[in-house]
Structure formats: structure tokens, C-alpha cells
Design an enzyme around this catalytic site. Structure first.
Site, mmCIF file in Angstrom:
data_model
loop_
_atom_site.group_PDB
_atom_site.id
_atom_site.type_symbol
_atom_site.label_atom_id
_atom_site.label_comp_id
_atom_site.label_asym_id
_atom_site.label_seq_id
_atom_site.Cartn_x
_atom_site.Cartn_y
_atom_site.Cartn_z
ATOM 1 N N GLU A 265 0.841 -1.211 0.000
ATOM 2 C CA GLU A 265 0.000 0.000 0.000
ATOM 3 C C GLU A 265 0.873 1.256 0.000
ATOM 4 O O GLU A 265 0.486 2.283 -0.555
ATOM 5 C CB GLU A 265 -0.971 0.005 1.190
ATOM 6 C CG GLU A 265 -1.969 -1.172 1.242
ATOM 7 C CD GLU A 265 -2.737 -1.400 -0.057
ATOM 8 O OE1 GLU A 265 -2.923 -0.449 -0.839
ATOM 9 O OE2 GLU A 265 -3.154 -2.558 -0.297
ATOM 10 N N HIS A 268 1.724 2.101 -3.493
ATOM 11 C CA HIS A 268 0.617 2.880 -4.075
ATOM 12 C C HIS A 268 0.671 4.315 -3.550
ATOM 13 O O HIS A 268 0.492 5.275 -4.293
ATOM 14 C CB HIS A 268 -0.731 2.274 -3.659
ATOM 15 C CG HIS A 268 -1.126 1.035 -4.408
ATOM 16 N ND1 HIS A 268 -1.223 0.995 -5.776
ATOM 17 C CD2 HIS A 268 -1.497 -0.205 -3.966
ATOM 18 C CE1 HIS A 268 -1.627 -0.233 -6.151
ATOM 19 N NE2 HIS A 268 -1.792 -0.973 -5.074
ATOM 20 N N GLU A 294 -0.635 -0.506 -9.877
ATOM 21 C CA GLU A 294 -0.262 -1.773 -9.246
ATOM 22 C C GLU A 294 1.238 -2.044 -9.422
ATOM 23 O O GLU A 294 1.868 -2.682 -8.578
ATOM 24 C CB GLU A 294 -1.116 -2.906 -9.837
ATOM 25 C CG GLU A 294 -1.073 -4.213 -9.072
ATOM 26 C CD GLU A 294 -1.698 -4.142 -7.682
ATOM 27 O OE1 GLU A 294 -2.264 -3.096 -7.300
ATOM 28 O OE2 GLU A 294 -1.596 -5.143 -6.947
HETATM 29 ZN ZN ZN Z 1 -2.508 -2.979 -5.019
#
Ligand code: ZN
Length: 498
Positions: A265, A268, A294
């Protein structure tokens, strides 16, 4: 004329973006803060807000404006042309979905979710089959209206990965399958048993949380422009570079989900924090696609945090956080972090078998949408494919065809972006290694800022100026392929499962 018209488009776009941001924070609140009792009221608020956003996006004044600009696009600057292209595509797509169909889709999503939960609890696909059939029909109808005459599945894919088509995807995923299946067989045939002790046992949750946070900050997450909270399903949301919301969950018996989840995360989050804030409310602002997003999470999770050099730096602090690991070596931690074991469940899958879970779902959903597979035949197709690709066969539907929420929500075309993300990640990482000499040595010294700076410079700060296809060529000099991922995964498997 065009200059003033483009400014008008930007002003209207900014207001729509503000409404979307409000919905995003309400969605975050729903997962992180809201008491359970708030669910019905929140559902109304979000439904109303999404209706307002749809009305604004399809407002005749805005539609005429983008059409007028589209006709006069030659008089725009290249950046404005790209902004217009993005705005035009979103607005025209929205206008092609009649409100009656939008309403049916949203109703079917709620009904589908409710039925899916029950069916999963009772481990019976039969209970869910009718609702899934209705959803597939509605998605086909949507694809017919929004597509540009090509296959229905392409139109759905475009919602998540703009410009991607089956013609590009099929050979890529076939090649990825060709790389992966023999490696899985090699692992199955190997006598090596990786000891999971560094991650599996009993570990204090607060200590896990503290360690994961330290890693995230070392990666470059700015907690003055982001938050980290707990939620049942980890995600990264928020409203762009200055307000990024990451979530995670921890398990006292297995540290892998918590730690690698936070790193994922945070990858991201770094992308979001690296976007250009000044463009946040403009058509050009934001992330390029789901797969590129991603790629940023997978690159940190798999290519960085599952490397030896990463653990050479972190092992002492990791062992300090968990004193029972005294005596465990870097080598043991590295091997445990890369253990491969075919299983039924996608979200718990290792780096190698993960892509087979995605390819399985992609082939099935593509065939459903294209009318080559009937819903009633889905569980058998799932189980047979899983047995042939992974060597395991689910004993019941909850471990098989009912395990993911995506189809119940009508998210057809979403799954492939996970594997595309893995391919982009490996290809970007090879370019980073070439550009930044001695990257592994830097990791060993705890320097992750150099890599983050390279990613921000080459990927993050460009927002949506380039398409995913243009970006990968610009950064790596080649179109997206499986070779970089194949080299990365083969060397790991060969070393650990010799
Ligand atoms: Zn992801």
C-alpha cells in the site's frame, strides 16, 4: 476561442473532481471509522453523490463543450490535446450509459453482493448463479453501448486499463503462463522445505505495526500528507498527493500479510504522493491506469522488500521488534519471505503462483463475457483449470469460484491489471537498476530514497500525460513484455528451490 473553452473545461472538471474526492473520503471513512450502524445512511449518501457526479459528467453544456473542443483540437497545445482526449473519453462514455442501465447495474451490484455473501457462507455456487448471469447480461449490454465495435470484453477492460485489448493481453498472459507453470512444477518437485519461522508463529501486533511503519517512512511515505489506519480489506485511497489514505491489517500468527501489505500500500501511496499536486483537479491529473498503479505497489513489495539486500539492512531492526527471532539469519528471513506454495486463495498467494490465479480468472471472465462459457459451467471450469495450472483442486466453492468479490460487483476486466502490474514492476525495476548503479548496495545501507526519487522523476510526476504504452517505452525503451519478470522470478526459484 479554444483557449477560453479549454479553461472552461478545466473549471468544470475541477468541480467534478471535488465531488469525486468527497465520495472517496466518505468511502475511506466507511471502511475505517464508520460505526456499523451507519451503513444504510452512508449507502444513500454515496448513491446520491454518485448520481450528482454522473449528472455533472453528462450535463449537456459539458458534453457540447468537449465535442466543440474535440472538433477544434488542432488549435490546442499538445498537453491540452491530451487533457481533452482524457476528458472526451470519460464524458462520452458516461453519456452512452442510459440512466436506466446505470440504475439496473447499481441495483444488481447490491443484490449480487448480498447473494454472493450468502452463497459463500453456504459454500454453494448454485445460490449465486442466477444473480451472476444477470450481471453478465448487464455488463454485455454496457459493453455494447460503450465499446467501439470491437469485442465486448475490450470495452470492459478499457474502464480499468485504458487502451488495453485482448489482442495485446492474450499473448502476454499466455507467455506469462508459459514461464510460470514449469517453475511451479519445479517447486512441487523440489525437496526443499522453506522454514517459515521468521514470519509464522506468534508475534506481537503492536510490534509488527511499529516495524511496518518504520519501513514505510524509510521508503519515503510522508505522514504529513498521508495516514495509515486499520481496515478489514487493505487499500490505498484518499484524494491525491497531499492526502493519501493507506490501510492495513495484522495477524498475530503470520506477519507476512501485515508487513508486505503495508509495503504494498505504501508503494501505491508513494505514487499518489509523487503526482503533481497542481494538476490534481485537472483532466491531466491523477494516475495513468490500474496496472501502472499496481506496478508501483508490486515493485516495492516484491522486487525491493523480497530482496536480500533489503533484509541485510532491516534484519537487525526486525529482530529487535520480535526478540524471539534472536539468532535468525538474513538468509532465513529472505528465504521465508520468498516461500512458494500453490494454494487455493489468491490474496494469500506467493509471487510466483499469484499470476496463475489471475490468468485463471481472466480466461474465465473473458469467455463468460464473450459468450464462450456459460455461468452454470463456471465452477467446474474453475476447478479443472486450477488443478491443471496449480496442482490443487478446491474442495468447495468458497475456496474456489466464490472467493473473490469482483464478479459480484460487476468488476469484469479488473483482474488482468494485477498481473500487468507485476510485469510493469519487473520491467521498471530493471531500468532503475541500470540507471542507478549500485542500487542493491544502497538498499543494504538503508537508502531507499534514491529509488523513490527515480520513480517519482520517471513515472509519478507525469500524471496522465503519457498513456501506459507510451510510458513503458519512455522509461524502459521497450513495450511491455514478460522477459524482465521471467528473469526476476526464475533466478529466485532456481536459487531457493534448486
Ligand atoms: Zn494494489
Amino acid at each position: 476561442m479554444s483557449k477560453a473553452a479549454y479553461a472552461e473545461l478545466e473549471a468544470k472538471w475541477a468541480e467534478i473532481k471535488d465531488l469525486e474526492n468527497a465520495a472517496s473520503i466518505l468511502g475511506w471513512d466507511q471502511e475505517v471509522m464508520m460505526p456499523g450502524g451507519g451503513a444504510p445512511a452512508r449507502a444513500h449518501t454515496l448513491a446520491t453523490l454518485s448520481g450528482v457526479i454522473h449528472d455533472r459528467t453528462t450535463n449537456p453544456v459539458l458534453v457540447k463543450l468537449v465535442q466543440r473542443l474535440h472538433r477544434a483540437r488542432k488549435s490546442l497545445s499538445p498537453r491540452q490535446r491530451r487533457g481533452l482526449e482524457l476528458a472526451h473519453s470519460k464524458v462520452m462514455k458516461a453519456t452512452r450509459i442510459p440512466s436506466e442501465l446505470a440504475r439496473k447495474l447499481s441495483m444488481q451490484e447490491s443484490r449480487g453482493l448480498e447473494t454472493w455473501r450468502k452463497a459463500r457462507q453456504q459454500r454453494s455456487f448454485k445460490l449465486f448463479a442466477d444473480e451472476l448471469s444477470k450481471m453478465v447480461d448487464l455488463k454485455r449490454e454496457q459493453a455494447r453501448l460503450t465499446g467501439r465495435g470491437g469485442p465486448a470484453y475490450d470495452a470492459l477492460l478499457d474502464d480499468f486499463e485504458p487502451g488495453m485489448t485482448m489482442a495485446v493481453l492474450d499473448p502476454l498472459l499466455d507467455a506469462l503462463k508459459g514461464v510460470t507453470v514449469p517453475l511451479v512444477q519445479q517447486v512441487i518437485d523440489s525437496k526443499v522445505k522453506v522454514d517459515l519461522k521468521p514470519f509464522v508463529g506468534r508475534f506481537d501486533v503492536e510490534a509488527q505495526r511499529g516495524f511496518a511503519r518504520t519501513v514505510a517512512v524509510a521508503m519515503g511515505i510522508d505522514l504529513g500528507r498521508g495516514r495509515m489506519d486499520l481496515s478489514t480489506h487493505p487499500f490505498c485511497g484518499g484524494i491525491g498527493p497531499d492526502d493519501v489514505r493507506m490501510t492495513s491489517r495484522y495477524d498475530a500468527r503470520d506477519q507476512r500479510g501485515g508487513l508486505f501489505g503495508v509495503i504494498h500500500e505504501s508503494g501505491h501511496g508513494l505514487y499518489e504522493q509523487g503526482l503533481t499536486a497542481a494538476r490534481g483537479r485537472l483532466p491531466l491529473g491523477g494516475a495513468i491506469s490500474m496496472a501502472v498503479h499496481e506496478s508501483q505497489s508490486r515493485l516495492w513489495e516484491n522486487n525491493v522488500a523480497r530482496s536480500r539486500s533489503f533484509w541485510k539492512h532491516w534484519a537487525p531492526k526486525f529482530k529487535q521488534a520480535h526478540p524471539q527471532l534472536k539468532g535468525v539469519t538474513v538468509e532465513q528471513i529472505w528465504r521465508a519471505a520468498n516461500a512458494i506454495r500453490p494454494s487455493f486463495i489468491r490474496v494469500e498467494a506467493d509471487e510466483l503462483t499469484y499470476n496463475l490465479h489471475i490468468i485463471l480468472r481472466y480466461e474465465l471472465e473473458r469467455d463468460l463475457v464473450e459468450g464462450r462459457l456459460e455461468v452454470k459451467d463456471l465452477p467446474a471450469a474453475w476447478n479443472d483449470t486450477m488443478a491443471s495450472m496449480l496442482g490443487v483442486r478446491p474442495k468447495h466453492d468458497a475456496d474456489g469460484v466464490l472467493q473473490d468479490i469482483h464478479w459480484a460487483m460487476g468488476l469484469f476486466g479488473y483482474f488482468p491489471t494485477y498481473s500487468l502490474g507485476n510485469l510493469y514492476a519487473a520491467q521498471f525495476m530493471e531500468s532503475a537498476r541500470k540507471a542507478l548503479r549500485g542500487l542493491e548496495k544502497r538498499f543494504e545501507k538503508g537508502d531507499f530514497a534514491t529509488l523513490r526519487g527515480w520513480l517519482a522523476e520517471n513515472i509519478h510526476r507525469h500524471d496522465r500525460i503519457y498513456t501506459a504504452e507510451q510510458l513503458v517505452k519512455r522509461v524502459t525503451g521497450k513495450p511491455l513484455g514478460v522477459e524482465a519478470f521471467a528473469r526476476h522470478i526464475r533466478s529466485k526459484v532456481n536459487e531457493i528451490y534448486a
